[in-house]
Design an enzyme around this catalytic site. Structure first.
Site, PDB file in Angstrom:
ATOM      1  N   LEU A 132      23.820 -43.876 194.319  1.00  0.00           N
ATOM      2  CA  LEU A 132      25.012 -44.402 194.848  1.00  0.00           C
ATOM      3  C   LEU A 132      24.711 -45.271 196.133  1.00  0.00           C
ATOM      4  O   LEU A 132      25.100 -44.769 197.339  1.00  0.00           O
ATOM      5  CB  LEU A 132      26.008 -43.299 194.922  1.00  0.00           C
ATOM      6  CG  LEU A 132      27.481 -44.128 195.343  1.00  0.00           C
ATOM      7  CD1 LEU A 132      28.159 -44.579 194.024  1.00  0.00           C
ATOM      8  CD2 LEU A 132      28.422 -42.981 195.951  1.00  0.00           C
ATOM      9  N   GLY A 133      23.570 -46.287 196.261  1.00  0.00           N
ATOM     10  CA  GLY A 133      23.452 -46.864 197.343  1.00  0.00           C
ATOM     11  C   GLY A 133      24.217 -48.115 197.228  1.00  0.00           C
ATOM     12  O   GLY A 133      25.597 -48.186 196.981  1.00  0.00           O
ATOM     13  N   SER A 146      23.012 -38.829 193.818  1.00  0.00           N
ATOM     14  CA  SER A 146      22.355 -39.485 194.774  1.00  0.00           C
ATOM     15  C   SER A 146      21.514 -38.078 195.365  1.00  0.00           C
ATOM     16  O   SER A 146      22.172 -36.932 195.040  1.00  0.00           O
ATOM     17  CB  SER A 146      23.224 -40.105 196.089  1.00  0.00           C
ATOM     18  OG  SER A 146      23.207 -41.237 195.776  1.00  0.00           O
ATOM     19  N   ILE A 184      20.518 -51.846 185.836  1.00  0.00           N
ATOM     20  CA  ILE A 184      20.575 -53.125 186.264  1.00  0.00           C
ATOM     21  C   ILE A 184      19.522 -52.988 187.716  1.00  0.00           C
ATOM     22  O   ILE A 184      19.412 -53.733 188.441  1.00  0.00           O
ATOM     23  CB  ILE A 184      22.067 -53.643 186.955  1.00  0.00           C
ATOM     24  CG1 ILE A 184      22.793 -52.435 187.698  1.00  0.00           C
ATOM     25  CG2 ILE A 184      22.722 -54.109 186.174  1.00  0.00           C
ATOM     26  CD1 ILE A 184      22.082 -51.860 189.133  1.00  0.00           C
ATOM     27  N   ARG A 228      15.341 -51.423 187.800  1.00  0.00           N
ATOM     28  CA  ARG A 228      14.293 -51.603 187.385  1.00  0.00           C
ATOM     29  C   ARG A 228      13.885 -51.000 186.319  1.00  0.00           C
ATOM     30  O   ARG A 228      14.163 -49.938 186.194  1.00  0.00           O
ATOM     31  CB  ARG A 228      13.417 -51.477 188.573  1.00  0.00           C
ATOM     32  CG  ARG A 228      13.227 -52.475 189.871  1.00  0.00           C
ATOM     33  CD  ARG A 228      12.699 -53.766 189.560  1.00  0.00           C
ATOM     34  NE  ARG A 228      12.788 -54.496 190.882  1.00  0.00           N
ATOM     35  CZ  ARG A 228      13.413 -55.352 191.309  1.00  0.00           C
ATOM     36  NH1 ARG A 228      14.756 -55.649 190.486  1.00  0.00           N
ATOM     37  NH2 ARG A 228      13.585 -55.985 192.288  1.00  0.00           N
ATOM     38  N   GLU A 268       8.372 -57.289 181.782  1.00  0.00           N
ATOM     39  CA  GLU A 268       8.939 -58.466 181.764  1.00  0.00           C
ATOM     40  C   GLU A 268       8.065 -59.934 182.055  1.00  0.00           C
ATOM     41  O   GLU A 268       7.242 -59.894 182.793  1.00  0.00           O
ATOM     42  CB  GLU A 268      10.261 -58.750 183.092  1.00  0.00           C
ATOM     43  CG  GLU A 268      11.276 -57.496 182.696  1.00  0.00           C
ATOM     44  CD  GLU A 268      12.375 -57.200 183.749  1.00  0.00           C
ATOM     45  OE1 GLU A 268      12.109 -58.188 184.788  1.00  0.00           O
ATOM     46  OE2 GLU A 268      12.994 -56.516 184.084  1.00  0.00           O
ATOM     47  N   HIS A 297      17.183 -60.010 183.126  1.00  0.00           N
ATOM     48  CA  HIS A 297      16.946 -59.971 184.550  1.00  0.00           C
ATOM     49  C   HIS A 297      17.764 -61.080 185.136  1.00  0.00           C
ATOM     50  O   HIS A 297      17.451 -61.807 185.881  1.00  0.00           O
ATOM     51  CB  HIS A 297      15.489 -59.845 185.059  1.00  0.00           C
ATOM     52  CG  HIS A 297      15.442 -59.058 186.352  1.00  0.00           C
ATOM     53  ND1 HIS A 297      14.255 -58.440 186.454  1.00  0.00           N
ATOM     54  CD2 HIS A 297      16.163 -58.983 187.357  1.00  0.00           C
ATOM     55  CE1 HIS A 297      14.253 -57.962 187.992  1.00  0.00           C
ATOM     56  NE2 HIS A 297      15.662 -58.402 188.246  1.00  0.00           N
TER      57      HIS A 297
HETATM   58  P1  NAP Z   1      19.767 -49.096 198.211  1.00  0.00           P
HETATM   59  O1  NAP Z   1      20.914 -49.439 198.732  1.00  0.00           O
HETATM   60  O2  NAP Z   1      18.718 -48.859 198.840  1.00  0.00           O
HETATM   61  O3  NAP Z   1      20.026 -47.864 196.940  1.00  0.00           O
HETATM   62  C1  NAP Z   1      19.263 -47.192 196.378  1.00  0.00           C
HETATM   63  C2  NAP Z   1      19.402 -46.093 195.553  1.00  0.00           C
HETATM   64  O4  NAP Z   1      18.203 -45.541 195.272  1.00  0.00           O
HETATM   65  C3  NAP Z   1      20.139 -45.074 196.322  1.00  0.00           C
HETATM   66  O5  NAP Z   1      21.191 -44.274 195.616  1.00  0.00           O
HETATM   67  C4  NAP Z   1      19.001 -44.151 196.648  1.00  0.00           C
HETATM   68  O6  NAP Z   1      19.489 -42.661 196.750  1.00  0.00           O
HETATM   69  C5  NAP Z   1      18.087 -44.344 195.548  1.00  0.00           C
HETATM   70  N1  NAP Z   1      16.633 -43.730 195.791  1.00  0.00           N
HETATM   71  C6  NAP Z   1      15.898 -44.326 196.737  1.00  0.00           C
HETATM   72  N2  NAP Z   1      14.432 -43.823 196.766  1.00  0.00           N
HETATM   73  C7  NAP Z   1      14.766 -42.813 195.862  1.00  0.00           C
HETATM   74  C8  NAP Z   1      14.004 -41.580 195.234  1.00  0.00           C
HETATM   75  N3  NAP Z   1      12.661 -41.430 196.049  1.00  0.00           N
HETATM   76  N4  NAP Z   1      14.410 -40.792 194.598  1.00  0.00           N
HETATM   77  C9  NAP Z   1      15.619 -40.857 194.225  1.00  0.00           C
HETATM   78  N5  NAP Z   1      16.372 -41.927 194.397  1.00  0.00           N
HETATM   79  C10 NAP Z   1      16.183 -42.542 195.563  1.00  0.00           C
HETATM   80  O7  NAP Z   1      19.382 -50.262 197.058  1.00  0.00           O
HETATM   81  P2  NAP Z   1      20.248 -51.404 196.438  1.00  0.00           P
HETATM   82  O8  NAP Z   1      20.474 -52.443 197.545  1.00  0.00           O
HETATM   83  O9  NAP Z   1      21.613 -50.899 195.908  1.00  0.00           O
HETATM   84  O10 NAP Z   1      19.293 -52.006 195.446  1.00  0.00           O
HETATM   85  C11 NAP Z   1      18.979 -50.955 194.286  1.00  0.00           C
HETATM   86  C12 NAP Z   1      18.094 -51.715 193.498  1.00  0.00           C
HETATM   87  O11 NAP Z   1      18.695 -52.788 192.624  1.00  0.00           O
HETATM   88  C13 NAP Z   1      16.933 -52.405 194.255  1.00  0.00           C
HETATM   89  O12 NAP Z   1      15.817 -51.859 194.711  1.00  0.00           O
HETATM   90  C14 NAP Z   1      16.608 -53.619 193.019  1.00  0.00           C
HETATM   91  O13 NAP Z   1      15.335 -52.822 192.325  1.00  0.00           O
HETATM   92  C15 NAP Z   1      17.582 -53.463 192.097  1.00  0.00           C
HETATM   93  N6  NAP Z   1      18.165 -54.704 191.962  1.00  0.00           N
HETATM   94  C16 NAP Z   1      18.358 -55.401 190.635  1.00  0.00           C
HETATM   95  C17 NAP Z   1      18.590 -56.636 190.359  1.00  0.00           C
HETATM   96  C18 NAP Z   1      18.899 -57.488 189.032  1.00  0.00           C
HETATM   97  O14 NAP Z   1      18.720 -58.547 189.011  1.00  0.00           O
HETATM   98  N7  NAP Z   1      18.882 -56.755 188.025  1.00  0.00           N
HETATM   99  C19 NAP Z   1      19.292 -57.431 191.512  1.00  0.00           C
HETATM  100  C20 NAP Z   1      19.271 -56.893 193.026  1.00  0.00           C
HETATM  101  C21 NAP Z   1      18.689 -55.586 193.084  1.00  0.00           C
HETATM  102  P3  NAP Z   1      20.167 -41.964 197.748  1.00  0.00           P
HETATM  103  O15 NAP Z   1      21.603 -42.319 197.638  1.00  0.00           O
HETATM  104  O16 NAP Z   1      20.031 -40.560 197.487  1.00  0.00           O
HETATM  105  O17 NAP Z   1      19.686 -42.413 199.062  1.00  0.00           O
END
Ligand code: NAP
Length: 315
Positions: free
Chosen positions: A153-154, A175, A232, A234, A263, A281
């Protein structure tokens, strides 16, 4: 005044390059593989890289740019960049958070609706003339009102949860710690417990080594037979062979996937699935959002050049 030497790496939209050409002494490469071909003096002059893409950018690439001080990534996910190697060389890294949250969340919902309501198959039904020759297609499945499970839940995970709440869904999430949420959202300490308590498991974790296979075989096995997985984040965050096994055997109902471990040449097993909606993607791939991401990438470079605090620093 001499312009700062900036190296753009990646394939950019037509509107991204002119502003960088105007502001900097810009060298353009389509991928990091082109670094070797650059003249050593030119490489040494580069102070900032505008990075776009998913090819690894690590110590070997950084060492080819001895004057490098900033890597400004186009995208919130920076798993392609070795941040530890950058920090060890006093290279700052920035990304583009938040500006893409809406689009990625919209796509997650769109894919789940497409899967549940058979949108692709039903349109093909109509185009083939089956509607008049065979009648109505088979019934679909309802999304509204079911149980949502957000893995991570980021920023993006929260946007997805908010949308699913608007679909009258019960919100479950995992989370590493409990978050401040609207009343009634249910936190699960273990990923397996989340998987066992939702109908739609949506993965919104960061990528990279730390979360590799976080949605493990045991998490997938905890999902119910009528449940759906959506990714959505990685491709690396899910044990892909375990997910494919479950989908092929019908042990889960379906999948809605925007990202894959490899990919663009994804595992051919995906292409044989009849219970998956797949996208190449496309999470942030709208004109509006890509413009916003480019603007934030350039704003970080501009801040660096002006000696001001970086807007969205990673390290
Ligand atoms: P974010 O706000 O940093 O949220 C990341 C989530 O990952 C948080 O819930 C965090 O957990 C969790 N996390 C981080 N490190 C972890 C670990 N070591 N173990 C377990 N959980 C962990 O990131 P965001 O901005 O939402 O983006 C998330 C991801 O979406 C990006 O990193 C990217 O890879 C992907 N993305 C994909 C697309 C696409 O085109 N499909 C586009 C944009 C982004 P906590 O809640 O516990 O802190």
């Amino acid at each position: 005044m001499t312009k700062t030497v900036v190296l753009s790496i990646g394939s950019y939209a037509e509107w991204d390059i002119p502003p960088m050409r105007a502001d900097y002494d810009l060298t353009e490469l389509s991928s990091p593989a082109g670094l070797d071909g650059l003249d050593a003096d030119r490489r040494a002059a580069v102070r900032a890289v505008a990075y776009k893409g998913h090819s690894p950018f690590g110590a070997a690439q950084m060492d080819l740019l001895p004057g490098l001080e900033l890597i400004a990534n186009f995208g919130v996910g920076y798993d392609a960049i070795d941040v530890a190697a950058a920090s060890a060389r006093n290279i700052r890294v920035t990304n583009t958070p938040d500006v893409l949250n809406d689009d990625v969340a919209d796509l997650a919902i769109g894919m789940l609706l497409a899967l549940n309501r058979n949108l692709t198959a039903n349109e093909a039904w109509l185009h083939r003339g089956d509607w008049s020759s065979k009648g109505d297609p088979q019934l679909a499945r309802k999304l509204s009102g079911a149980r949502a499970g957000i893995m991570g839940l980021g920023r993006i995970g929260r946007e997805i949860a908010d949308r699913m709440a608007a679909f009258k869904m019960e919100i479950h999430y995992h989370s590493r710690s409990r978050k401040e949420t609207p009343e009634g959202w249910i936190w699960h300490e273990r990923p397996e417990d989340l998987a066992a308590n939702c109908d739609y498991l949506v993965v919104a974790l960061v990528g990279g080594k730390a979360t590799e296979g976080y949605v493990s075989r045991s998490v997938i096995e905890a999902m119910g037979p009528d449940s759906v997985i959506c990714n959505i984040s990685r491709g690396t965050t899910i044990d892909e062979p375990a997910m494919l096994d479950a989908l092929e055997a019908g042990r889960i109902r379906g999948a809605a996937l925007d990202v894959f471990r490899v990919e663009p040449d994804l595992d051919p097993r995906f292409l044989k699935l009849t219970n998956a909606h797949l996208q190449p993607h496309q999470g942030s791939a709208t004109v509006e959002t890509r413009k916003g991401m480019g603007a934030l990438q350039r704003a970080n470079i501009a801040a660096f050049v002006a000696g001001k605090p970086l807007l969205t620093a990673v390290n």
